[in-house]
Design a protein around this motif. Structure first.
Motif: not given
Length: 247
Positions: A197-215
Motif C-alpha cells: 500500500a505504501v508503494l502504491d501511495a508513493l507511486d501516486r505521489g501520496d506521502g500521508d503515511h509519513l505523517l503517521r511515523s512513530s518510535l
C-alpha cells in the motif's frame, strides 16, 4: 484504530548468551533443535564458538566469532557451541511462530515420536530457578543424545534417521498450524500488504503515511531459551513513544 507497526519484516529479535556447562560429549552450548516453518539468523556480537548443523547435505561445523552472520532454513538442525563468552543477536522469521511452538528438539526417536512423552520432556516446570535450570539441563542432554545419534548416522551415509525425525516433527506441529496461520496473517502478511500500500501511495505521489511515523521500543525480558539465556523483546506489544511536549 491503526495497528501498531510490527518489527521490520514481520521478524522477531532477541539477544542470546549461549549456555555453558559441558554436555555428555564434552562440548558446552545449547539444545539442538530445528524449526519447521521459520528461518533463523545469528549475528555474533561477542565471544567465540561454532554452529553445528545437520540437514540432508550432512553434518557441518561453522566457526563463529564476533561479526559472524549465519542463517539457516527450516529443517536445519542447529546446535550452538560455546567456546568462550559466545553472545548472539537472534533474528527470527515469522514473529510469533517460534514462540508458538515452531521448534522441535532432537530428542531420541522413542520420545520425539510420542507427542505426550515429547511434551513432558520439552516443557519446563513452573518452580523456582533451581528447578527450571535443572530441567533445562536435562532436556539439553536428551536433545544432544538424539543429535549425536543423527550425526553419527549421517556420517555413515544413513539419512533415514533424519527422515524419521522430520516426519515426527511434522506430526508434532501439525495440530498448531491453524493457529500459526492466524499469527502469520496478523504479522507477516499484514506487513507485506502495508508495504504494498505504501508503494502504491508513493507511486501516486501520496506521502500521508509519513505523517503517521512513530518510535517504538520493546524492553528486554529475561527467559530460559533452548540455546542459552535469552533477553527476548516482545515486538508484538511494543511501547509506542509519544512526542516529548517539552521539545
Amino acid at each position: 484504530m491503526t495497528p501498531t507497526p510490527a518489527f521490520p519484516g514481520g521478524t522477531s529479535v532477541s539477544r542470546l548468551a549461549v549456555y555453558t556447562g559441558a554436555c555428555a560429549d564434552g562440548l558446552e552450548g545449547g539444545t539442538p533443535h530445528l524449526h519447521t516453518a521459520s528461518t533463523e539468523a545469528y549475528v555474533v556480537i561477542a565471544g567465540r564458538g561454532a554452529l553445528q548443523t545437520l540437514d540432508m547435505s550432512g553434518f557441518r561445523e561453522t566457526e563463529l566469532s564476533s561479526g559472524s552472520t549465519v542463517w539457516f532454513t527450516p529443517g536445519t538442525i542447529h546446535r550452538a557451541v560455546n567456546r568462550g563468552g559466545l553472545e548472539v543477536v537472534v533474528v527470527m522469521q515469522n514473529a510469533g511462530l517460534p514462540e508458538a511452538g515452531d521448534a522441535v528438539m532432537t530428542f531420541p526417536p522413542e520420545i520425539v515420536g510420542d507427542p505426550a512423552r515429547y511434551r513432558e520432556a520439552a516443557t519446563l516446570p513452573s518452580g523456582g530457578p533451581d528447578a527450571v535450570e535443572a530441567a533445562v539441563r536435562r532436556r539439553r542432554e536428551l536433545a544432544v543424545e538424539g543429535f549425536l545419534r543423527l550425526a553419527d548416522a549421517a556420517r555413515e551415509g544413513d539419512l533415514q534417521p533424519l527422515h524419521s525425525l522430520y516426519a515426527s516433527a511434522v506430526a508434532l506441529v501439525r495440530p498448531s498450524v491453524a493457529r500459526w496461520r492466524e499469527i502469520w496473517e496478523a504479522t507477516v502478511v499484514r506487513e507485506t500488504r502495508e508495504t504494498a500500500a505504501v508503494l502504491d501511495a508513493l507511486d501516486r505521489g501520496d506521502g500521508d503515511h509519513l505523517l503517521r511515523s512513530s518510535l517504538l521500543e520493546a524492553p528486554p525480558e529475561p527467559r530460559w531459551g533452548m540455546c542459552g539465556h535469552l533477553h527476548a523483546h516482545d515486538v508484538a506489544h511494543p511501547v509506542v513513544h509519544a512526542p516529548d511536549p517539552a521539545r
